[in-house]
Write a protein that holds these residues in place. Structure first.
Motif, PDB file in Angstrom:
ATOM      1  N   PRO A 266       0.819  -1.227   0.000  1.00 15.50           N
ATOM      2  CA  PRO A 266       0.000   0.000   0.000  1.00 15.50           C
ATOM      3  C   PRO A 266       0.847   1.269   0.000  1.00 15.50           C
ATOM      4  N   VAL A 267       1.901   1.249   0.807  1.00 11.24           N
ATOM      5  CA  VAL A 267       2.829   2.389   0.857  1.00 11.24           C
ATOM      6  C   VAL A 267       4.253   1.855   0.775  1.00 11.24           C
ATOM      7  N   VAL A 268       5.075   2.502  -0.059  1.00  9.53           N
ATOM      8  CA  VAL A 268       6.506   2.188  -0.081  1.00  9.53           C
ATOM      9  C   VAL A 268       7.263   3.463   0.312  1.00  9.53           C
ATOM     10  N   ASN A 269       8.084   3.344   1.347  1.00  8.99           N
ATOM     11  CA  ASN A 269       8.909   4.463   1.812  1.00  8.99           C
ATOM     12  C   ASN A 269      10.279   4.415   1.129  1.00  8.99           C
ATOM     13  N   TYR A 270      10.798   5.593   0.801  1.00 12.81           N
ATOM     14  CA  TYR A 270      12.117   5.680   0.163  1.00 12.81           C
ATOM     15  C   TYR A 270      13.030   6.533   1.045  1.00 12.81           C
ATOM     16  N   PRO A 271      13.659   5.902   2.030  1.00 12.58           N
ATOM     17  CA  PRO A 271      14.481   6.695   2.959  1.00 12.58           C
ATOM     18  C   PRO A 271      15.712   7.313   2.289  1.00 12.58           C
ATOM     19  N   ASN A 272      16.245   6.646   1.295  1.00 14.29           N
ATOM     20  CA  ASN A 272      17.568   7.065   0.818  1.00 14.29           C
ATOM     21  C   ASN A 272      17.630   7.493  -0.644  1.00 14.29           C
ATOM     22  N   GLU A 273      16.597   7.284  -1.393  1.00 10.79           N
ATOM     23  CA  GLU A 273      16.608   7.718  -2.793  1.00 10.79           C
ATOM     24  C   GLU A 273      15.451   8.683  -3.019  1.00 10.79           C
ATOM     25  N   TYR A 274      15.593   9.442  -4.083  1.00 10.00           N
ATOM     26  CA  TYR A 274      14.526  10.319  -4.609  1.00 10.00           C
ATOM     27  C   TYR A 274      14.222  11.516  -3.688  1.00 10.00           C
ATOM     28  N   ALA A 275      13.521  12.482  -4.279  1.00  5.82           N
ATOM     29  CA  ALA A 275      13.146  13.675  -3.508  1.00  5.82           C
ATOM     30  C   ALA A 275      11.861  13.435  -2.727  1.00  5.82           C
ATOM     31  N   TYR A 276      11.097  12.409  -3.125  1.00  2.00           N
ATOM     32  CA  TYR A 276       9.868  12.122  -2.388  1.00  2.00           C
ATOM     33  C   TYR A 276      10.159  11.139  -1.248  1.00  2.00           C
ATOM     34  N   THR A 277       9.265  11.139  -0.263  1.00  5.25           N
ATOM     35  CA  THR A 277       9.470  10.238   0.882  1.00  5.25           C
ATOM     36  C   THR A 277       8.784   8.898   0.687  1.00  5.25           C
ATOM     37  N   ARG A 278       7.530   8.950   0.129  1.00  2.60           N
ATOM     38  CA  ARG A 278       6.794   7.687   0.034  1.00  2.60           C
ATOM     39  C   ARG A 278       5.801   7.736  -1.128  1.00  2.60           C
ATOM     40  N   VAL A 279       5.412   6.527  -1.546  1.00  5.79           N
ATOM     41  CA  VAL A 279       4.441   6.381  -2.631  1.00  5.79           C
ATOM     42  C   VAL A 279       3.294   5.528  -2.099  1.00  5.79           C
ATOM     43  N   THR A 280       2.067   6.039  -2.266  1.00  6.24           N
ATOM     44  CA  THR A 280       0.872   5.335  -1.790  1.00  6.24           C
ATOM     45  C   THR A 280       0.038   4.880  -2.970  1.00  6.24           C
ATOM     46  N   GLU A 281      -0.407   3.655  -2.926  1.00  4.90           N
ATOM     47  CA  GLU A 281      -1.312   3.134  -3.969  1.00  4.90           C
ATOM     48  C   GLU A 281      -2.685   2.955  -3.325  1.00  4.90           C
ATOM     49  N   PHE A 282      -3.634   3.791  -3.732  1.00  9.91           N
ATOM     50  CA  PHE A 282      -4.888   3.915  -2.982  1.00  9.91           C
ATOM     51  C   PHE A 282      -5.771   2.676  -2.980  1.00  9.91           C
ATOM     52  N   LYS A 283      -5.746   1.895  -4.048  1.00  9.67           N
ATOM     53  CA  LYS A 283      -6.668   0.759  -4.110  1.00  9.67           C
ATOM     54  C   LYS A 283      -6.453  -0.228  -2.958  1.00  9.67           C
ATOM     55  N   TYR A 284      -5.223  -0.322  -2.462  1.00 12.10           N
ATOM     56  CA  TYR A 284      -4.988  -1.197  -1.295  1.00 12.10           C
ATOM     57  C   TYR A 284      -5.786  -0.687  -0.090  1.00 12.10           C
ATOM     58  N   LEU A 285      -5.833   0.637   0.049  1.00 13.48           N
ATOM     59  CA  LEU A 285      -6.482   1.225   1.234  1.00 13.48           C
ATOM     60  C   LEU A 285      -8.006   1.109   1.140  1.00 13.48           C
ATOM     61  N   THR A 286      -8.505   1.327  -0.075  1.00 17.19           N
ATOM     62  CA  THR A 286      -9.960   1.420  -0.226  1.00 17.19           C
ATOM     63  C   THR A 286     -10.600   0.104  -0.629  1.00 17.19           C
ATOM     64  N   GLY A 287      -9.792  -0.832  -1.152  1.00 16.29           N
ATOM     65  CA  GLY A 287     -10.343  -2.113  -1.601  1.00 16.29           C
ATOM     66  C   GLY A 287     -11.066  -2.020  -2.932  1.00 16.29           C
ATOM     67  N   GLN A 288     -10.950  -0.852  -3.576  1.00 18.11           N
ATOM     68  CA  GLN A 288     -11.673  -0.661  -4.833  1.00 18.11           C
ATOM     69  C   GLN A 288     -11.114  -1.564  -5.935  1.00 18.11           C
ATOM     70  N   ALA A 289     -12.017  -2.140  -6.748  1.00 16.38           N
ATOM     71  CA  ALA A 289     -11.583  -2.917  -7.917  1.00 16.38           C
ATOM     72  C   ALA A 289     -11.647  -1.993  -9.135  1.00 16.38           C
ATOM     73  N   HIS A 290     -10.586  -1.949  -9.920  1.00 17.38           N
ATOM     74  CA  HIS A 290     -10.533  -1.051 -11.078  1.00 17.38           C
ATOM     75  C   HIS A 290      -9.398  -1.538 -11.983  1.00 17.38           C
ATOM     76  N   PRO A 291      -9.567  -1.457 -13.282  1.00 19.41           N
ATOM     77  CA  PRO A 291      -8.474  -1.916 -14.160  1.00 19.41           C
ATOM     78  C   PRO A 291      -7.241  -1.014 -14.111  1.00 19.41           C
ATOM     79  N   PHE A 292      -7.397   0.239 -13.683  1.00 18.42           N
ATOM     80  CA  PHE A 292      -6.257   1.157 -13.526  1.00 18.42           C
ATOM     81  C   PHE A 292      -5.942   1.311 -12.042  1.00 18.42           C
ATOM     82  N   THR A 293      -4.847   2.013 -11.772  1.00 18.62           N
ATOM     83  CA  THR A 293      -4.510   2.255 -10.355  1.00 18.62           C
ATOM     84  C   THR A 293      -3.938   3.665 -10.186  1.00 18.62           C
ATOM     85  N   SER A 294      -4.299   4.314  -9.089  1.00 17.52           N
ATOM     86  CA  SER A 294      -3.835   5.688  -8.832  1.00 17.52           C
ATOM     87  C   SER A 294      -2.918   5.711  -7.614  1.00 17.52           C
ATOM     88  N   ILE A 295      -1.876   6.534  -7.727  1.00 10.28           N
ATOM     89  CA  ILE A 295      -0.861   6.605  -6.669  1.00 10.28           C
ATOM     90  C   ILE A 295      -0.583   8.078  -6.352  1.00 10.28           C
TER      91      ILE A 295
END
Ligand code: FAD
Ligand code: UDP
Length: 372
Positions: A266-295
């Motif tokens: 659902p969330v991947v943290n990047y402590p040492n690379e990139y300017a962002y801290t973490r990436v969240t993929e919402f479908k894990y949180l909401t349980g929504q079924a959809h052919p696409f995915t939003s992050i």
């Protein structure tokens, strides 16, 4: 004529509006400068119909049965246990650090007592534990501190962990077992139809009027009201009389990918690379079924909308001055994460708002919650 003008339609403002209207039959005007209710917990369907959290991932968790029961008046729930992975040494490993994290990173097959010995050997004992650096070094030692905490914290806060109060990194425990949940609270769930739907139900009352896209300063002199409840930044309320209180800001970059799954957690943290801290993929949180995915990617910033109070001694001292001023302003009540400068989760803000309502209504909290 309103009994209360409430500034901010996030958890703090909405709980108070609901209780004052439904519990005490008060006339309430709730004003928010944003175009929507829900504050930072706002969620909505993006252009592809995927439910996303505009201001970053919000997962409800609490140990308070009262708070969970109260919110259950406005929503059904989807049971959800949050899990996070950190990208460290090119692998995705569980965070909070647990037995599997250590065994995977070091190619070991320790059991819980083996992990206890491992940590005892690497930990750098600190006494007293004052800063966020102390907490982590004291628990897991320097190498794990550098792999998981130092870079992430410097990115997230623009400060070294040694410059932040212990409470910041103390939010993330260390576990000797294989439990890879981010939280262990007794209640962990997502509102079945989203947070905004929950807020809609909360504010659906004939005595509550909602005014969006409006800074309260534009209307306060045109509206007649008895008392003000303020949930925005406390320093702004007092026109920065003692100087600006530092808040940490974030920029959110939302993306939709034309495939069903983007990442392995659902969330991947990047402590040492990139300017962002973490990436969240919402479908894990909401349980929504959809052919696409939003992050969403979170990029910490020094300037912008305030999201986090920054827990460190200088800021606490400055906040105390504003708190004293707030105490001398009896017809204005300050509540919420920005107005009381506290690094609070949603349930803590709900609890703080219910406590204020109990004070305003003059009855004990349990009775105040039951007023209808
Ligand atoms: P807010 O939600 O900030 O509401 C304040 C409102 O006041 C805003 O809508 C603002 O527009 C309005 N306002 C401010 N000034 C004015 C003005 N002058 N005029 C009119 N309106 C004004 N908590 C959890 O429990 N679980 C999580 O997983 C979680 N994840 C989070 C992730 C991120 C990225 C962030 C930033 C926070 C997270 N939180 C989480 C914390 C949670 O967002 C807060 O505890 C909660 O939303 C605070 O509610 P509030 O009402 O105090 O403030
Ligand atoms: N933290 C870290 N590495 C991680 C996760 C958290 O260094 O992989 C530190 C960081 O300082 C972060 C704090 O612990 O700001 C609290 O983490 P949490 O996930 O609770 O932050 P939030 O969800 O409130 O942004």
């Amino acid at each position: 004529m309103f009994d209360y003008l409430i500034v901010g339609a996030g958890f703090a403002g909405s709980v108070l509006a609901e209780r004052l209207a439904r519990g005490l039959n008060k006339r309430v005007l709730i004003v928010d400068k944003r175009a929507h209710i829900g504050g930072n917990a706002y969620d909505c369907h993006d252009e592809h119909g995927i439910l996303v959290h505009r201001y970053g991932p919000h997962i409800f968790h609490t140990n308070s049965a009262d708070i969970f029961d109260y919110l259950s008046r406005f929503t059904e729930w989807r049971q959800y246990q949050h899990r996070v992975r950190a990208c460290v040494d090119g692998r995705l490993v569980p965070i909070p650090i647990n037995l599997d994290t250590i065994n995977t990173l070091y190619g070991l097959s320790l059991d819980p007592s083996g992990m206890r010995e491992f940590l005892a050997a690497v930990a750098e004992k600190r006494d007293p534990v004052v800063t966020s650096e102390d907490v982590v070094l004291n628990g897991v030692g320097r190498e794990l501190y550098e792999k998981f905490f130092r870079g992430y914290t410097r990115k997230q806060w623009g400060l070294d962990p040694s410059e932040l109060d212990a409470q910041v990194t103390a939010r993330v425990p260390v576990r000797l077992n294989r439990d890879d949940r981010y939280f262990t609270d007794s209640y962990q769930a997502m509102p079945a139809r989203g947070f905004t739907h929950l807020f809609g139900n909360m504010l659906d009352h004939p005595k509550i009027k909602i005014m969006l896209n409006t800074d309260y300063r534009e209307v306060r002199d045109m509206i007649s009201f008895d008392q003000l409840i303020f949930t925005g930044p406390v320093d702004e309320f007092f026109d920065y009389r003692f100087g600006k209180l530092p808040y940490r800001c974030l920029e959110f970059k939302h993306e939709t990918h034309h495939r069903p799954v983007f990442q392995d957690a659902p969330v991947v943290n990047y402590p040492n690379e990139y300017a962002y801290t973490r990436v969240t993929e919402f479908k894990y949180l909401t349980g929504q079924a959809h052919p696409f995915t939003s992050i969403v990617y979170e990029y910490p910033r020094a300037d912008g909308d305030p999201y986090y109070p920054i827990p460190r001694p200088d800021n606490a001292a400055l906040y105390k001055k504003y708190q004293a001023l707030a105490g001398e302003t009896p017809d204005v009540h300050f509540v919420g994460r920005l107005a009381t400068y506290r690094y609070y989760n949603m349930d803590q803000v709900v609890g703080q708002a219910l406590t204020l309502f109990s004070k305003l209504s003059g009855v004990k909290r349990v009775e105040a919650m039951a007023l209808a």
